[in-house]
Design a protein around this motif. Structure first.
Motif, PDB file in Angstrom:
ATOM      1  N   ASP A  84      17.938   7.750  12.933  1.00  0.00           N
ATOM      2  CA  ASP A  84      17.272   6.398  13.237  1.00  0.00           C
ATOM      3  C   ASP A  84      18.455   5.377  13.827  1.00  0.00           C
ATOM      4  O   ASP A  84      19.469   5.550  13.430  1.00  0.00           O
ATOM      5  CB  ASP A  84      16.705   5.873  11.841  1.00  0.00           C
ATOM      6  N   TYR A  85      17.945   4.742  14.633  1.00  0.00           N
ATOM      7  CA  TYR A  85      18.908   3.519  15.143  1.00  0.00           C
ATOM      8  C   TYR A  85      18.335   2.222  15.356  1.00  0.00           C
ATOM      9  O   TYR A  85      17.014   2.269  15.659  1.00  0.00           O
ATOM     10  CB  TYR A  85      19.399   4.092  16.538  1.00  0.00           C
ATOM     11  N   PRO A  86      19.214   1.387  14.955  1.00  0.00           N
ATOM     12  CA  PRO A  86      18.556  -0.267  15.084  1.00  0.00           C
ATOM     13  C   PRO A  86      19.736  -0.902  16.159  1.00  0.00           C
ATOM     14  O   PRO A  86      20.931  -0.812  15.693  1.00  0.00           O
ATOM     15  CB  PRO A  86      18.456  -0.821  13.822  1.00  0.00           C
ATOM     16  N   LYS A  88      20.717  -4.735  17.604  1.00  0.00           N
ATOM     17  CA  LYS A  88      20.332  -5.993  17.762  1.00  0.00           C
ATOM     18  C   LYS A  88      21.317  -6.623  18.979  1.00  0.00           C
ATOM     19  O   LYS A  88      22.690  -6.467  18.523  1.00  0.00           O
ATOM     20  CB  LYS A  88      20.101  -6.874  16.671  1.00  0.00           C
ATOM     21  N   TYR A  94      16.047  -6.611  20.704  1.00  0.00           N
ATOM     22  CA  TYR A  94      16.199  -5.716  19.658  1.00  0.00           C
ATOM     23  C   TYR A  94      15.671  -4.516  20.389  1.00  0.00           C
ATOM     24  O   TYR A  94      14.479  -4.415  21.017  1.00  0.00           O
ATOM     25  CB  TYR A  94      15.438  -6.241  18.408  1.00  0.00           C
ATOM     26  N   SER A  95      15.944  -3.384  19.638  1.00  0.00           N
ATOM     27  CA  SER A  95      15.483  -2.089  20.096  1.00  0.00           C
ATOM     28  C   SER A  95      15.564  -0.953  19.058  1.00  0.00           C
ATOM     29  O   SER A  95      16.869  -1.070  18.390  1.00  0.00           O
ATOM     30  CB  SER A  95      16.145  -1.424  21.307  1.00  0.00           C
ATOM     31  N   SER A  96      14.616  -0.459  18.319  1.00  0.00           N
ATOM     32  CA  SER A  96      14.989   0.565  17.204  1.00  0.00           C
ATOM     33  C   SER A  96      13.976   1.662  17.648  1.00  0.00           C
ATOM     34  O   SER A  96      12.813   1.652  18.341  1.00  0.00           O
ATOM     35  CB  SER A  96      14.564   0.018  15.881  1.00  0.00           C
TER      36      SER A  96
END
Length: 312
Positions: A84-86, A88, A94-96
């Motif tokens: 998983d990646y978040p 900011k 923001y992208s997740s």
């Protein structure tokens, strides 16, 4: 040196276009069969990602998003501790999602098992682009994953206007492309920035109007500055920015000030000033003096009535 440069022909050259709002775009392909997507070219990001099905929130690109189920070369990535990646970004976007592997196509070059982010949630405006091509050093960056082909070598030239085109060159071909213009080239160095590596340029001085600011009196001189093609706002150490703002305000004393706008704290109402141009500003780098065009000095809003200094 000229004979050596002529031999450096391996590599890929891609068009680099303006997406407006200070963004620069390149087109690459994902999957088998390949589908082309337009991504933001970002030297300040170490992760490449594109919007993926099934996207649960915020996906807003102008063409259908990437569907992993249609690619025969798609597979899940192996990550430690999680895929998983978040992410900011400094502007609040923001992208997740999660990391995956698939074939990346750059012009005619195929890069199997390329690890990139499969975005499931997007927050903010990415200008209609499908995602980001992350060029900053890092485990999953473009340069790290294509090192065997391009030796982590690249150079680029940003388009001068929205309707013009620049280029990004990957591999040994970068020598042949950029060294002939070395008198106009600002060297980029690699260094650490907090918990990540970044690309830096060396800023040795600033002139606003006829006043040369003393960098050494404010911060360490020369000043190492991160080069980030993904942002259109230059940020300076506070003491240096204060001196620049004071000098700018002195040159603008005959104009009506306006309240701050967004992140800009030095704004003016220029209603009726149709031919107004901002004070001349020059940035001095190692070996190159860069005369800024007017749109690089001030930011225009509200039908040309409001202009704000672009530097923070």
């Amino acid at each position: 040196m000229g004979e050596l440069v002529d031999e450096f022909v391996e590599g890929i050259r891609l068009p680099l276009t303006s997406g407006g709002d200070g963004n620069f775009l390149v087109t690459v392909g994902f999957g088998t069969p390949k589908r082309d997507f337009t991504l933001l070219f970002d030297t300040g990001s170490g992760t490449t990602w594109t919007q993926c099905e099934p996207c649960s929130a915020g996906c807003n690109q102008q063409i259908p998003i990437f569907d992993p189920s249609t690619s025969s070369s798609f597979s899940n990535a192996t990550c430690d501790p999680t895929c998983d990646y978040p992410i900011k970004y400094h502007d609040g976007t923001y992208s997740s999602g999660y990391y995956v592997k698939d074939t990346l196509t750059i012009a005619s070059d195929l890069h199997p098992n390329f690890v990139f982010g499969c975005a499931q949630k997007i927050d903010g405006n990415f200008g209609g682009a499908a995602g980001i091509l992350g060029v900053r050093p890092g485990k999953y960056s473009l340069m790290a994953q294509t090192n065997s082909d391009y030796s982590s070598l690249f150079c680029y030239c940003l388009p001068a206007a929205e309707k013009s085109a620049g280029y990004v060159v990957l591999g040994l071909k970068a020598f042949a492309t950029c060294l002939p213009d070395k008198d106009k080239m600002i060297p980029i160095s690699l260094g650490s920035n907090q918990d990540a590596d970044s690309y830096f340029v060396t800023l040795t001085g600033i002139t606003i109007g006829q006043q040369r600011l003393d960098i050494s009196g404010n911060v360490s001189s020369p000043l190492k500055a991160i080069i980030d093609s993904g942002t259109s706002i230059s940020r300076l150490p506070f003491s240096l920015y204060s001196d620049l703002r004071q000098a700018f305000q002195g040159l603008m004393s005959q104009y009506t000030t306006a309240p701050p706008s967004a992140k800009f704290d030095t704004c003016y109402n220029l209603e009726g000033q149709n031919n107004w141009t901002p004070p001349k500003m020059v940035l001095y780098f190692e070996g190159v003096d860069l005369d800024l065009i007017p749109s690089a000095v001030t930011f225009r809003e509200k039908d040309n009535l409001l202009r704000c200094a672009r530097l923070l």
